[in-house]
Design a protein around this motif. Sequence first.
Motif, PDB file in Angstrom:
ATOM      1  N   LEU A 286      86.160  12.480  48.585  1.00  0.00           N
ATOM      2  CA  LEU A 286      85.310  11.430  48.028  1.00  0.00           C
ATOM      3  C   LEU A 286      84.548  11.935  46.803  1.00  0.00           C
ATOM      4  O   LEU A 286      84.454  11.253  45.774  1.00  0.00           O
ATOM      5  CB  LEU A 286      84.330  10.938  49.102  1.00  0.00           C
ATOM      6  N   GLY A 287      84.024  13.168  46.925  1.00  0.00           N
ATOM      7  CA  GLY A 287      83.317  13.734  45.780  1.00  0.00           C
ATOM      8  C   GLY A 287      84.228  13.937  44.585  1.00  0.00           C
ATOM      9  O   GLY A 287      83.864  13.643  43.444  1.00  0.00           O
ATOM     10  N   PHE A 288      85.439  14.440  44.847  1.00  0.00           N
ATOM     11  CA  PHE A 288      86.383  14.647  43.754  1.00  0.00           C
ATOM     12  C   PHE A 288      86.820  13.310  43.148  1.00  0.00           C
ATOM     13  O   PHE A 288      87.104  13.234  41.944  1.00  0.00           O
ATOM     14  CB  PHE A 288      87.607  15.414  44.254  1.00  0.00           C
ATOM     15  N   LEU A 289      86.903  12.263  43.977  1.00  0.00           N
ATOM     16  CA  LEU A 289      87.269  10.945  43.472  1.00  0.00           C
ATOM     17  C   LEU A 289      86.237  10.467  42.450  1.00  0.00           C
ATOM     18  O   LEU A 289      86.587  10.021  41.341  1.00  0.00           O
ATOM     19  CB  LEU A 289      87.380   9.970  44.633  1.00  0.00           C
ATOM     20  N   ILE A 290      84.972  10.593  42.801  1.00  0.00           N
ATOM     21  CA  ILE A 290      83.903  10.161  41.880  1.00  0.00           C
ATOM     22  C   ILE A 290      83.890  11.058  40.648  1.00  0.00           C
ATOM     23  O   ILE A 290      83.786  10.574  39.507  1.00  0.00           O
ATOM     24  CB  ILE A 290      82.550  10.197  42.610  1.00  0.00           C
ATOM     25  N   LEU A 291      83.993  12.384  40.857  1.00  0.00           N
ATOM     26  CA  LEU A 291      83.961  13.314  39.733  1.00  0.00           C
ATOM     27  C   LEU A 291      85.146  13.081  38.793  1.00  0.00           C
ATOM     28  O   LEU A 291      84.993  13.129  37.566  1.00  0.00           O
ATOM     29  CB  LEU A 291      83.988  14.746  40.271  1.00  0.00           C
ATOM     30  N   SER A 292      86.336  12.837  39.336  1.00  0.00           N
ATOM     31  CA  SER A 292      87.509  12.602  38.487  1.00  0.00           C
ATOM     32  C   SER A 292      87.337  11.334  37.657  1.00  0.00           C
ATOM     33  O   SER A 292      87.710  11.291  36.476  1.00  0.00           O
ATOM     34  CB  SER A 292      88.767  12.493  39.359  1.00  0.00           C
TER      35      SER A 292
ATOM     36  N   VAL B 278      84.466   9.944  36.666  1.00  0.00           N
ATOM     37  CA  VAL B 278      83.471  10.199  35.621  1.00  0.00           C
ATOM     38  C   VAL B 278      84.061  11.072  34.518  1.00  0.00           C
ATOM     39  O   VAL B 278      83.884  10.811  33.316  1.00  0.00           O
ATOM     40  CB  VAL B 278      82.216  10.861  36.235  1.00  0.00           C
ATOM     41  N   LEU B 279      84.793  12.125  34.903  1.00  0.00           N
ATOM     42  CA  LEU B 279      85.353  13.044  33.920  1.00  0.00           C
ATOM     43  C   LEU B 279      86.411  12.365  33.055  1.00  0.00           C
ATOM     44  O   LEU B 279      86.436  12.553  31.826  1.00  0.00           O
ATOM     45  CB  LEU B 279      85.961  14.251  34.636  1.00  0.00           C
ATOM     46  N   SER B 280      87.278  11.562  33.672  1.00  0.00           N
ATOM     47  CA  SER B 280      88.308  10.875  32.881  1.00  0.00           C
ATOM     48  C   SER B 280      87.678   9.878  31.910  1.00  0.00           C
ATOM     49  O   SER B 280      88.151   9.715  30.782  1.00  0.00           O
ATOM     50  CB  SER B 280      89.289  10.161  33.817  1.00  0.00           C
ATOM     51  N   THR B 281      86.589   9.232  32.335  1.00  0.00           N
ATOM     52  CA  THR B 281      85.899   8.299  31.438  1.00  0.00           C
ATOM     53  C   THR B 281      85.282   9.037  30.258  1.00  0.00           C
ATOM     54  O   THR B 281      85.361   8.588  29.105  1.00  0.00           O
ATOM     55  CB  THR B 281      84.828   7.526  32.215  1.00  0.00           C
ATOM     56  N   MET B 282      84.670  10.180  30.527  1.00  0.00           N
ATOM     57  CA  MET B 282      84.049  10.967  29.455  1.00  0.00           C
ATOM     58  C   MET B 282      85.086  11.452  28.460  1.00  0.00           C
ATOM     59  O   MET B 282      84.834  11.490  27.252  1.00  0.00           O
ATOM     60  CB  MET B 282      83.300  12.156  30.060  1.00  0.00           C
ATOM     61  N   LEU B 283      86.282  11.832  28.945  1.00  0.00           N
ATOM     62  CA  LEU B 283      87.308  12.356  28.052  1.00  0.00           C
ATOM     63  C   LEU B 283      87.941  11.275  27.194  1.00  0.00           C
ATOM     64  O   LEU B 283      88.308  11.521  26.029  1.00  0.00           O
ATOM     65  CB  LEU B 283      88.389  13.061  28.870  1.00  0.00           C
TER      66      LEU B 283
ATOM     67  N   PHE C  70      92.609  10.540  35.685  1.00  0.00           N
ATOM     68  CA  PHE C  70      91.931  10.329  36.955  1.00  0.00           C
ATOM     69  C   PHE C  70      92.864  10.655  38.130  1.00  0.00           C
ATOM     70  O   PHE C  70      92.492  11.382  39.057  1.00  0.00           O
ATOM     71  CB  PHE C  70      91.459   8.872  37.016  1.00  0.00           C
ATOM     72  N   ILE C  71      94.079  10.133  38.084  1.00  0.00           N
ATOM     73  CA  ILE C  71      95.025  10.368  39.180  1.00  0.00           C
ATOM     74  C   ILE C  71      95.424  11.839  39.246  1.00  0.00           C
ATOM     75  O   ILE C  71      95.525  12.433  40.329  1.00  0.00           O
ATOM     76  CB  ILE C  71      96.262   9.466  39.016  1.00  0.00           C
ATOM     77  N   ALA C  72      95.634  12.451  38.065  1.00  0.00           N
ATOM     78  CA  ALA C  72      96.051  13.859  38.050  1.00  0.00           C
ATOM     79  C   ALA C  72      94.965  14.755  38.639  1.00  0.00           C
ATOM     80  O   ALA C  72      95.248  15.638  39.468  1.00  0.00           O
ATOM     81  CB  ALA C  72      96.375  14.291  36.619  1.00  0.00           C
ATOM     82  N   PHE C  73      93.705  14.545  38.224  1.00  0.00           N
ATOM     83  CA  PHE C  73      92.606  15.345  38.762  1.00  0.00           C
ATOM     84  C   PHE C  73      92.463  15.136  40.267  1.00  0.00           C
ATOM     85  O   PHE C  73      92.298  16.091  41.033  1.00  0.00           O
ATOM     86  CB  PHE C  73      91.299  14.980  38.064  1.00  0.00           C
ATOM     87  N   PHE C  74      92.531  13.883  40.680  1.00  0.00           N
ATOM     88  CA  PHE C  74      92.325  13.588  42.096  1.00  0.00           C
ATOM     89  C   PHE C  74      93.436  14.209  42.950  1.00  0.00           C
ATOM     90  O   PHE C  74      93.177  14.825  43.991  1.00  0.00           O
ATOM     91  CB  PHE C  74      92.280  12.077  42.304  1.00  0.00           C
ATOM     92  N   LEU C  75      94.700  14.064  42.499  1.00  0.00           N
ATOM     93  CA  LEU C  75      95.805  14.648  43.256  1.00  0.00           C
ATOM     94  C   LEU C  75      95.725  16.171  43.270  1.00  0.00           C
ATOM     95  O   LEU C  75      96.015  16.818  44.288  1.00  0.00           O
ATOM     96  CB  LEU C  75      97.144  14.196  42.664  1.00  0.00           C
ATOM     97  N   ALA C  76      95.320  16.751  42.135  1.00  0.00           N
ATOM     98  CA  ALA C  76      95.194  18.209  42.079  1.00  0.00           C
ATOM     99  C   ALA C  76      94.146  18.696  43.072  1.00  0.00           C
ATOM    100  O   ALA C  76      94.350  19.700  43.787  1.00  0.00           O
ATOM    101  CB  ALA C  76      94.843  18.655  40.664  1.00  0.00           C
TER     102      ALA C  76
ATOM    103  N   LEU D  36      95.541   6.466  29.538  1.00  0.00           N
ATOM    104  CA  LEU D  36      95.242   7.895  29.607  1.00  0.00           C
ATOM    105  C   LEU D  36      94.152   8.182  30.622  1.00  0.00           C
ATOM    106  O   LEU D  36      94.217   9.178  31.357  1.00  0.00           O
ATOM    107  CB  LEU D  36      94.820   8.392  28.214  1.00  0.00           C
ATOM    108  N   ARG D  37      93.158   7.310  30.709  1.00  0.00           N
ATOM    109  CA  ARG D  37      92.076   7.530  31.665  1.00  0.00           C
ATOM    110  C   ARG D  37      92.604   7.502  33.095  1.00  0.00           C
ATOM    111  O   ARG D  37      92.251   8.355  33.924  1.00  0.00           O
ATOM    112  CB  ARG D  37      90.991   6.465  31.480  1.00  0.00           C
ATOM    113  N   ASN D  38      93.460   6.521  33.396  1.00  0.00           N
ATOM    114  CA  ASN D  38      94.013   6.448  34.742  1.00  0.00           C
ATOM    115  C   ASN D  38      94.908   7.646  35.054  1.00  0.00           C
ATOM    116  O   ASN D  38      94.916   8.161  36.178  1.00  0.00           O
ATOM    117  CB  ASN D  38      94.799   5.157  34.924  1.00  0.00           C
TER     118      ASN D  38
END
Length: 607
Positions: free
Chosen positions: A300-306, A308-313, A22-28, A17-19
């Motif tokens: 790059l910023g969205f990659l890091i943010l995604s 962190v966010l996926s890990t938190m969720l 992460f991929i969904a946020f980054f692609l979006a 689920l985390r991956n």
Amino acid sequence: MKRAKKIARRLRRFNTLRNQIFIAFFLAMLVILGIAGGFTYSKVSSLLKNNAEKHIKQTAIQASGRLDALMTQVDSLTAQVAGNPFVQQLLLDEVDGRSATFNERQALLQVAGSYQAYSPGGEALELYTNTGKLLFPLKEGQLDIRVDPRYIEEADKQKGRLVWIGIDPENSHSVLAIRRVNLFERWFSPGGYLIARIQRGYFQLNERTTVDDSGESILLANDQGELLGIGDTASGTDLTPLLNTKKQTVTFQGEDYVLVKQYSEAANWTILILTPVQYVTKGLSVLRTVLLAAGGFGALGFLILSFVLSTMLTRPIIQLIRAMRKSRLGGVLMPNPEPVSTTMEMRELNYSYNEMVHHINRLIRVVYEKETLQSRTELKALQAQINPHFLFNTLEAFNWSLVDKGEDELASLVVAMSRLFRYIISNPEKDEWVTVADEFDHVERYLKIMSMRLGERLEWEIDLDTEAARVPIPKLLVQPIVENAIRYGVESKIGKGLVSVKACLADDKVRIEVADDGQGMNEEELDVLRKAIRTGTSLTTASTGVGLINVERRLKLYYSGGEQSGAEALHIDSARSKGTTVSFTIPLDGQFSREGGISGGPNDIDR
């Protein structure tokens, strides 16, 4: 094959689920950045083109004004030639039938030369009579051969105004213009035609020149799409597509240009100004670089943010999964009551899981108690099986005792009661379904027993088709209706009452009808009864029979018609002082299941 399976197992390990988050946020975010960058680039490009078009439009207006001034100069000089007295007299003599002499025609050379001196672009003048014969220069010629006749017609329509023809078919370096010469002394009647031949370079707009380092080109074209400028680059090019297009950006000779057109009504010509798109949008290269750099840093910023966010969720979910595994290994145990989570949804999920564990523990206890109780109940049921046999044996003893005493009527009633009890008390798992004939036999036994109480007040009729007798039907489906007919039809009537029970085939269905000739119901009472059956609400609190509501429920349970159609399974007709008829139909082969049960207890309907 083994290698493919191994790769598939490795890929499944990353399908978490985390991956996925992460991929969904980054692609979006990449899609959003791409759309925003493309939109910005498109808008800025369009803005630059529009601004360039405005500046080019000013250049086109200036070029058009200069062209009109040059044309006005040519128009003025040719008008002076046409109004020259010598020219007027010469053409007047031609109209009167006197042909010009050689000397007169030669004298036109001096007239033409005096006016050509004031027009640096003028190459030659040609004078024709009204019949199209060439007067000047001194050679043979005919007007309709020299120019297209449609231009002659246009000159006649213009009545002396200058008409621009275009490139001279005899000399590609010249442009022709024609005007009709009107005779002043003949009320401006047609006297001849004057053709002016002007150098193409006279207009200084008709060749492709570089105005500045922008590479801008100015082309002059007539209504036929002919290029009127001089130059090897665009010579012989058909400009009709440029004249007809309405696009801002066009492709000309393999290059993209911003096109601006300016129409000149004086000559019916069009000025085309072509500016390279590359020059107009040269500032976009800087913008493209900025957008790419911003997009790279943003990605790059969205990659890091995604990440962190996926890990938190997913961290609270992973903790809950671990707690579930511990519970599974140790039976059904409670996890940590308060896992570390700051989101309302995860706290609610943990709370729901704790409640589920408590509920499972309670269910285990309940199931255990039910199993124990069921064992005890089965034992008691085995012991209680003696009671029905005792009842049947007792009734048989009464029957033989009454036969010995000659009480045949009472003996038959005892036999009927014994068979009625056997029909009702028999094992429901084996005898839930009976035939229509069996159900009607049971109804007849019930009527015999009721006649013992009502005497001559009760009469009945039973009509059963042979074909309908073998159709299967749930047990005790007709008897409750008959009981209602006796209770609310016969007993409420003064005098004798008739109960009619019928079964027949109709449209591949069995129709069963129970009718009485009691006091019946009015429309209001009938509507209340139908509503109660439809909603499953009993009208009395002291109901003792199975009742119409129970019959309705059983019909809807066992047959497809009631539930799917939404209509009442029972059809009731009644009229005051005429009686009531209750009927229903069952398909020959349409029951849901012969193993189904009926929820709820018995109900009855008072009428």
